[in-house]
Design a protein around this motif. Structure first.
Motif, PDB file in Angstrom:
ATOM      1  N   MET A 134       0.050  -1.007   0.371  1.00 40.41           N
ATOM      2  CA  MET A 134      -0.416   0.023   0.118  1.00 40.41           C
ATOM      3  C   MET A 134       0.560   1.032  -0.388  1.00 40.41           C
ATOM      4  SD  MET A 134      -3.363   0.505   2.844  1.00 40.41           S
ATOM      5  CE  MET A 134      -2.552   0.384   3.939  1.00 40.41           C
ATOM      6  N   SER A 135       0.854   2.533  -0.730  1.00 43.35           N
ATOM      7  CA  SER A 135       1.321   3.356  -0.770  1.00 43.35           C
ATOM      8  C   SER A 135       1.830   4.181   0.243  1.00 43.35           C
ATOM      9  CB  SER A 135       1.167   4.594  -1.939  1.00 43.35           C
ATOM     10  OG  SER A 135      -0.673   4.541  -2.033  1.00 43.35           O
ATOM     11  N   LYS A 136       2.390   4.587   0.943  1.00 41.89           N
ATOM     12  CA  LYS A 136       3.081   5.362   1.985  1.00 41.89           C
ATOM     13  C   LYS A 136       2.080   6.947   1.519  1.00 41.89           C
ATOM     14  CE  LYS A 136       6.451   7.457   4.678  1.00 41.89           C
ATOM     15  NZ  LYS A 136       5.365   8.279   5.663  1.00 41.89           N
ATOM     16  N   THR A 137       1.030   7.274   2.679  1.00 44.27           N
ATOM     17  CA  THR A 137       0.672   8.779   2.917  1.00 44.27           C
ATOM     18  C   THR A 137       0.882   9.821   2.862  1.00 44.27           C
ATOM     19  OG1 THR A 137      -1.635   7.523   4.135  1.00 44.27           O
ATOM     20  CG2 THR A 137      -1.607   9.691   4.120  1.00 44.27           C
ATOM     21  N   PRO A 138       0.897  10.775   2.006  1.00 43.33           N
ATOM     22  CA  PRO A 138       1.821  11.820   1.461  1.00 43.33           C
ATOM     23  C   PRO A 138       1.637  12.178   3.029  1.00 43.33           C
ATOM     24  CG  PRO A 138      -0.196  12.155   0.025  1.00 43.33           C
ATOM     25  CD  PRO A 138      -0.199  10.463   1.151  1.00 43.33           C
ATOM     26  N   THR A 139       2.454  13.950   3.450  1.00 47.68           N
ATOM     27  CA  THR A 139       2.531  14.706   4.169  1.00 47.68           C
ATOM     28  C   THR A 139       1.954  15.851   3.761  1.00 47.68           C
ATOM     29  OG1 THR A 139       4.737  15.075   3.881  1.00 47.68           O
ATOM     30  CG2 THR A 139       4.364  13.897   5.845  1.00 47.68           C
ATOM     31  N   SER A 140       1.851  16.517   2.413  1.00 45.62           N
ATOM     32  CA  SER A 140       1.244  17.739   1.560  1.00 45.62           C
ATOM     33  C   SER A 140       0.708  16.936  -0.134  1.00 45.62           C
ATOM     34  CB  SER A 140       1.984  18.292   2.028  1.00 45.62           C
ATOM     35  OG  SER A 140       3.246  18.447   1.402  1.00 45.62           O
ATOM     36  N   LEU A 141       0.118  17.363  -0.346  1.00 44.04           N
ATOM     37  CA  LEU A 141       0.231  17.955  -1.627  1.00 44.04           C
ATOM     38  C   LEU A 141      -0.045  19.242  -2.767  1.00 44.04           C
ATOM     39  CD1 LEU A 141      -3.238  15.266  -2.191  1.00 44.04           C
ATOM     40  CD2 LEU A 141      -1.077  14.229  -2.481  1.00 44.04           C
ATOM     41  N   SER A 142       0.868  19.513  -3.265  1.00 42.11           N
ATOM     42  CA  SER A 142       1.677  19.837  -4.187  1.00 42.11           C
ATOM     43  C   SER A 142      -0.035  20.251  -5.398  1.00 42.11           C
ATOM     44  CB  SER A 142       1.914  20.131  -5.045  1.00 42.11           C
ATOM     45  OG  SER A 142       2.068  18.927  -6.382  1.00 42.11           O
ATOM     46  N   ALA A 143      -0.984  20.754  -6.381  1.00 37.57           N
ATOM     47  CA  ALA A 143      -2.207  21.310  -7.125  1.00 37.57           C
ATOM     48  C   ALA A 143      -1.306  19.581  -8.165  1.00 37.57           C
ATOM     49  CB  ALA A 143      -1.659  22.470  -7.767  1.00 37.57           C
ATOM     50  N   ALA A 144      -0.527  20.050  -8.572  1.00 36.65           N
ATOM     51  CA  ALA A 144       0.198  18.408  -9.457  1.00 36.65           C
ATOM     52  C   ALA A 144      -0.161  17.600  -9.073  1.00 36.65           C
ATOM     53  CB  ALA A 144       1.548  18.699 -10.029  1.00 36.65           C
ATOM     54  N   ASP A 145       0.600  16.755  -7.811  1.00 33.17           N
ATOM     55  CA  ASP A 145       0.798  15.639  -6.695  1.00 33.17           C
ATOM     56  C   ASP A 145      -1.314  15.460  -6.604  1.00 33.17           C
ATOM     57  OD1 ASP A 145       3.083  15.996  -5.870  1.00 33.17           O
ATOM     58  OD2 ASP A 145       2.113  16.981  -4.816  1.00 33.17           O
ATOM     59  N   LEU A 146      -2.652  16.475  -6.089  1.00 29.02           N
ATOM     60  CA  LEU A 146      -3.741  16.029  -6.469  1.00 29.02           C
ATOM     61  C   LEU A 146      -4.032  16.065  -7.637  1.00 29.02           C
ATOM     62  CD1 LEU A 146      -6.523  15.908  -4.738  1.00 29.02           C
ATOM     63  CD2 LEU A 146      -6.646  19.065  -4.810  1.00 29.02           C
ATOM     64  N   ALA A 147      -4.162  16.834  -8.380  1.00 24.68           N
ATOM     65  CA  ALA A 147      -4.611  16.344  -9.801  1.00 24.68           C
ATOM     66  C   ALA A 147      -3.897  14.720 -10.714  1.00 24.68           C
ATOM     67  CB  ALA A 147      -4.053  16.966 -11.339  1.00 24.68           C
ATOM     68  N   GLN A 148      -2.797  14.318 -10.144  1.00 21.58           N
ATOM     69  CA  GLN A 148      -2.594  12.842 -10.610  1.00 21.58           C
ATOM     70  C   GLN A 148      -3.701  11.760  -9.571  1.00 21.58           C
ATOM     71  OE1 GLN A 148      -0.336  11.360 -12.754  1.00 21.58           O
ATOM     72  NE2 GLN A 148      -1.943  12.529 -13.939  1.00 21.58           N
ATOM     73  N   ARG A 149      -3.894  12.978  -8.355  1.00 18.66           N
ATOM     74  CA  ARG A 149      -5.240  11.648  -7.958  1.00 18.66           C
ATOM     75  C   ARG A 149      -6.220  11.327  -8.211  1.00 18.66           C
ATOM     76  NH1 ARG A 149      -0.735  12.269  -5.148  1.00 18.66           N
ATOM     77  NH2 ARG A 149       0.093  10.641  -3.241  1.00 18.66           N
ATOM     78  N   ILE A 150      -6.833  12.011  -8.770  1.00 17.16           N
ATOM     79  CA  ILE A 150      -8.586  12.829  -9.914  1.00 17.16           C
ATOM     80  C   ILE A 150      -8.660  12.018 -11.033  1.00 17.16           C
ATOM     81  CG2 ILE A 150     -10.607  14.469  -9.966  1.00 17.16           C
ATOM     82  CD1 ILE A 150      -8.569  16.555  -7.796  1.00 17.16           C
ATOM     83  N   ASP A 151      -9.609  11.053 -11.079  1.00 16.62           N
ATOM     84  CA  ASP A 151      -9.865  11.491 -12.473  1.00 16.62           C
ATOM     85  C   ASP A 151     -11.132  12.575 -12.681  1.00 16.62           C
ATOM     86  OD1 ASP A 151      -9.114   8.583 -12.058  1.00 16.62           O
ATOM     87  OD2 ASP A 151     -10.123   7.885 -11.671  1.00 16.62           O
ATOM     88  N   ILE A 152     -11.605  12.689 -13.405  1.00 17.23           N
ATOM     89  CA  ILE A 152     -12.165  13.810 -13.431  1.00 17.23           C
ATOM     90  C   ILE A 152     -13.333  13.302 -14.704  1.00 17.23           C
ATOM     91  CG2 ILE A 152     -10.683  16.188 -13.529  1.00 17.23           C
ATOM     92  CD1 ILE A 152     -10.925  16.725 -16.370  1.00 17.23           C
ATOM     93  N   SER A 153     -14.395  13.469 -14.553  1.00 14.97           N
ATOM     94  CA  SER A 153     -15.578  13.380 -15.962  1.00 14.97           C
ATOM     95  C   SER A 153     -16.605  13.470 -15.706  1.00 14.97           C
ATOM     96  CB  SER A 153     -15.927  12.251 -14.809  1.00 14.97           C
ATOM     97  OG  SER A 153     -16.812  12.831 -13.497  1.00 14.97           O
ATOM     98  N   ALA A 154     -17.185  13.483 -17.151  1.00 17.89           N
ATOM     99  CA  ALA A 154     -18.617  13.866 -17.775  1.00 17.89           C
ATOM    100  C   ALA A 154     -19.065  12.618 -18.146  1.00 17.89           C
ATOM    101  CB  ALA A 154     -18.345  14.631 -18.759  1.00 17.89           C
ATOM    102  N   VAL A 155     -19.747  11.577 -17.088  1.00 18.63           N
ATOM    103  CA  VAL A 155     -20.844  10.693 -17.213  1.00 18.63           C
ATOM    104  C   VAL A 155     -22.415  11.069 -16.724  1.00 18.63           C
ATOM    105  CG1 VAL A 155     -18.225   9.376 -16.452  1.00 18.63           C
ATOM    106  CG2 VAL A 155     -19.783  10.462 -14.972  1.00 18.63           C
ATOM    107  N   GLN A 156     -22.657  11.987 -16.763  1.00 15.71           N
ATOM    108  CA  GLN A 156     -24.242  12.319 -16.436  1.00 15.71           C
ATOM    109  C   GLN A 156     -24.497  12.318 -17.965  1.00 15.71           C
ATOM    110  OE1 GLN A 156     -25.470  12.835 -13.334  1.00 15.71           O
ATOM    111  NE2 GLN A 156     -23.747  12.775 -12.729  1.00 15.71           N
ATOM    112  N   THR A 157     -26.063  12.021 -18.240  1.00 18.97           N
ATOM    113  CA  THR A 157     -27.220  11.902 -19.019  1.00 18.97           C
ATOM    114  C   THR A 157     -26.809  13.269 -19.948  1.00 18.97           C
ATOM    115  OG1 THR A 157     -28.635  10.673 -17.665  1.00 18.97           O
ATOM    116  CG2 THR A 157     -29.816  11.867 -19.286  1.00 18.97           C
TER     117      THR A 157
END
Ligand SMILES: O=C[C@H](O)COP(=O)(O)O
Length: 244
Positions: free
Chosen positions: A1-24
């Motif tokens: 299991m990956s180690k929990t980070p102590t902080s995230l930059s904007a780029a770090d957070l973006a690399q943890r987000i699936d963005i979506s357009a999955v509505q009707t």
């Protein structure tokens, strides 16, 4: 299991987000915008409804920072297993890098756990080598059902347990993420999705072991912008055991 980070930059957070357009109501223009914003902002994945996955694939360069994702049996999960299997194979052939399958909530609530297990196994096989996330849709589940479902998914070989589709009221609460993390115990990733809108919640969920988020495009871009505006441009992640 990956180690929990102590902080995230904007780029770090973006690399943890699936963005979506999955509505009707999401149309071709929304998919084109989704692809451009995902690549421009470095989000780890962009998800569209199945019919738009080929278009999304044509717009997102393969092998880059952004993956292409699609849903299976979405959003009800009540499709016949054969249909989910066929959809997994079709989306794999269409170039999806990740697939998010909706669990069969009705069978889970009926106690037909072998059906649930067998269906997930069949879809994992059809999707392979594309990794599979399994959506529980917490809004419809009791805590006991969440524990049962999370254990089934974690022992199935699926890559992630995912909390919601975004089609029901937000139910990815911190206590329920804590419950899922305790059951999964590192056997799979946790993708928190469905109504996630503030950085405090994101930070708490990361501390609990969430390594992926599913957030609609507009909300995801806003959250990443908010991280950039923080002191030092980083979101602090306090260890879960230090939180009040
Ligand atoms: O990942 C699932 C959905 O895209 C989340 O959508 P939402 O942020 O609008 O709840």
């Amino acid at each position: 299991m990956s180690k929990t980070p102590t902080s995230l930059s904007a780029a770090d957070l973006a690399q943890r987000i699936d963005i979506s357009a999955v509505q009707t109501f999401h149309a071709e223009a929304d998919i084109r915008s989704l692809a451009a914003l995902a690549v421009e902002n470095g989000f780890i994945a962009a998800h569209a409804l199945p019919n738009f996955v080929p278009l999304l694939r044509s717009l997102v360069p393969a092998g880059g920072r952004t993956l292409v994702g699609g849903p299976i049996g979405f959003p009800s999960g009540g499709h016949m297993t054969a249909i989910k299997v066929a959809e997994a194979a079709a989306l794999r052939e269409a170039g999806a890098d990740e697939l998010d399958m909706m669990i069969n909530v009705g069978r889970l609530k009926s106690g037909d756990l072998n059906y649930v297990r067998d269906e997930i196994a069949a879809v994992i096989e059809a999707a392979a080598p594309v990794p599979l996330k399994v959506i529980l849709e917490l809004h419809h589940l009791t805590d006991t059902e969440i524990e049962t479902a999370a254990d089934i998914v974690a022992s199935s070989g699926a890559a992630f347990v995912k909390t919601g589709t975004g089609w029901t009221p937000a139910a990815a609460t911190l206590p329920r993420i804590r419950l899922i993390a305790a059951v999964v115990a590192g056997r799979a990733g946790i993708k928190a999705s469905g109504g996630i809108r503030d950085l405090a919640t994101v930070a708490e969920m990361v501390a609990l072991g969430v390594t992926r988020f599913g957030i609609n495009t507009a909300s995801a871009i806003e959250l990443v912008k908010q991280v950039d505006a923080l002191p030092g441009g980083r979101l602090a992640i306090a260890p879960a055991n230090e939180r009040a």
